[in-house]
Enzyme design. Structure first.
Site, PDB file in Angstrom:
ATOM      1  N   PRO A 207       0.702  -1.230   0.254  1.00 28.47           N
ATOM      2  CA  PRO A 207      -0.103  -0.078   0.010  1.00 28.47           C
ATOM      3  C   PRO A 207       0.935   1.323   0.003  1.00 28.47           C
ATOM      4  O   PRO A 207       0.777   2.067   1.089  1.00 28.47           O
ATOM      5  CB  PRO A 207      -0.796  -0.273   1.321  1.00 28.47           C
ATOM      6  CG  PRO A 207       0.195  -0.865   2.528  1.00 28.47           C
ATOM      7  CD  PRO A 207       0.703  -1.874   1.435  1.00 28.47           C
ATOM      8  N   CYS A 208       1.642   1.535  -1.038  1.00 28.50           N
ATOM      9  CA  CYS A 208       2.285   2.575  -1.143  1.00 28.50           C
ATOM     10  C   CYS A 208       1.393   4.102  -1.532  1.00 28.50           C
ATOM     11  O   CYS A 208       2.006   5.040  -0.995  1.00 28.50           O
ATOM     12  CB  CYS A 208       3.080   2.595  -2.431  1.00 28.50           C
ATOM     13  SG  CYS A 208       2.435   2.327  -4.005  1.00 28.50           S
ATOM     14  N   HIS A 209       0.107   3.806  -1.550  1.00 26.55           N
ATOM     15  CA  HIS A 209      -0.856   4.866  -1.565  1.00 26.55           C
ATOM     16  C   HIS A 209      -1.134   5.501  -0.066  1.00 26.55           C
ATOM     17  O   HIS A 209      -1.507   6.599  -0.042  1.00 26.55           O
ATOM     18  CB  HIS A 209      -2.150   4.333  -2.235  1.00 26.55           C
ATOM     19  CG  HIS A 209      -2.735   3.373  -1.397  1.00 26.55           C
ATOM     20  ND1 HIS A 209      -2.543   1.932  -1.647  1.00 26.55           N
ATOM     21  CD2 HIS A 209      -3.813   3.375  -0.471  1.00 26.55           C
ATOM     22  CE1 HIS A 209      -3.441   1.354  -0.848  1.00 26.55           C
ATOM     23  NE2 HIS A 209      -3.978   2.181  -0.263  1.00 26.55           N
TER      24      HIS A 209
END
Length: 241
Positions: A207-209
């Site tokens: 989850p780089c978001h």
């Protein structure tokens, strides 16, 4: 100092950073053409392979040797899938998903090329049926207690450490690049952490978001800021449900 200010205003980066970018591009081209790291360093105007290593680590978050390998010996299956965030290109090997990207911002061909170009030395086969169960699990279409889509993280050791740190950020929450740098034991490596986050090949699942700037600003997102906002909004709604 005056030249540097004028250059930075017109080009958008400092002369030093611009030169590093040109050197990196030339070095990549040489490595693609089977030059050794020592030959590449000297041909790029660097004093030795150590300087080349530092350049790649700073801008690519991987060593020159790791960059040159780029998927050699891997059989990678791929397919397109409909998700809550639009059309997604998914790539995987026998042990798990290694790539996941979205077409909404770039278009399907560009999204496919984006992932494929990360491992240009791999062997590719279109086979969505081999990935379908993993994808359905990844996007919550199959509800099996304790089951997660397996991930195959293909990257340099530093990149993998950053991606693993992102996996510890709970859904519905956010973190910062500096916090991730602390989590991987290198609080001064914020720029390298940002580069590794930007190279994340398995968006949504890694989850780089959820990574924001220290100021709370959204920062960038490889698949487009509208996609990042949609993911954060989706997770926020899920956590409140």
């Amino acid at each position: 100092a005056h030249f540097q200010r004028v250059f930075s205003r017109w080009v958008g980066v400092s002369p030093k950073r611009y030169q590093q970018y040109l050197t990196l591009g030339h070095a990549k081209s040489l490595l693609h053409n089977q030059f050794s790291t020592v030959e590449t360093a000297h041909a790029s105007g660097l004093s030795g392979s150590g300087r080349l290593h530092d350049l790649f680590l700073r801008w690519e978050a991987m060593s020159p040797g790791e960059y040159a390998k780029r998927g050699a010996g891997l059989k990678i299956y791929w397919g397109w899938f409909d998700t809550a965030f639009g059309r997604a290109i998914v790539m995987g090997a026998d042990r798990g998903i290694c790539g996941l990207g979205f077409a909404a911002e770039l278009g399907e061909q560009a999204a496919f090329d984006d992932l494929r170009d990360r491992w240009p030395n791999g062997k590719y086969e279109e086979a969505p049926e081999r990935l379908d169960a993993w994808v359905q699990t990844a996007f919550g279409n199959i509800d099996i207690a304790g089951t997660k889509a397996p991930l195959l993280l293909i990257g340099a050791p530093f990149q993998v450490k950053v991606w693993e740190a992102l996996l510890n950020v709970p859904s519905g929450q956010v973190t910062t690049y500096s916090h991730i740098a602390e989590a991987v034991g290198n609080p001064k490596a914020v720029r390298a952490v940002g580069t590794a986050i930007g190279r994340n090949p398995v968006s949504w699942l890694i989850p780089c978001h959820r990574a924001l700037r220290k100021t709370g600003a959204m920062g960038g997102y490889h698949w487009g800021l509208p996609m990042k906002r949609a993911m954060l909004a989706y997770e926020g709604a899920q956590s409140e449900a």
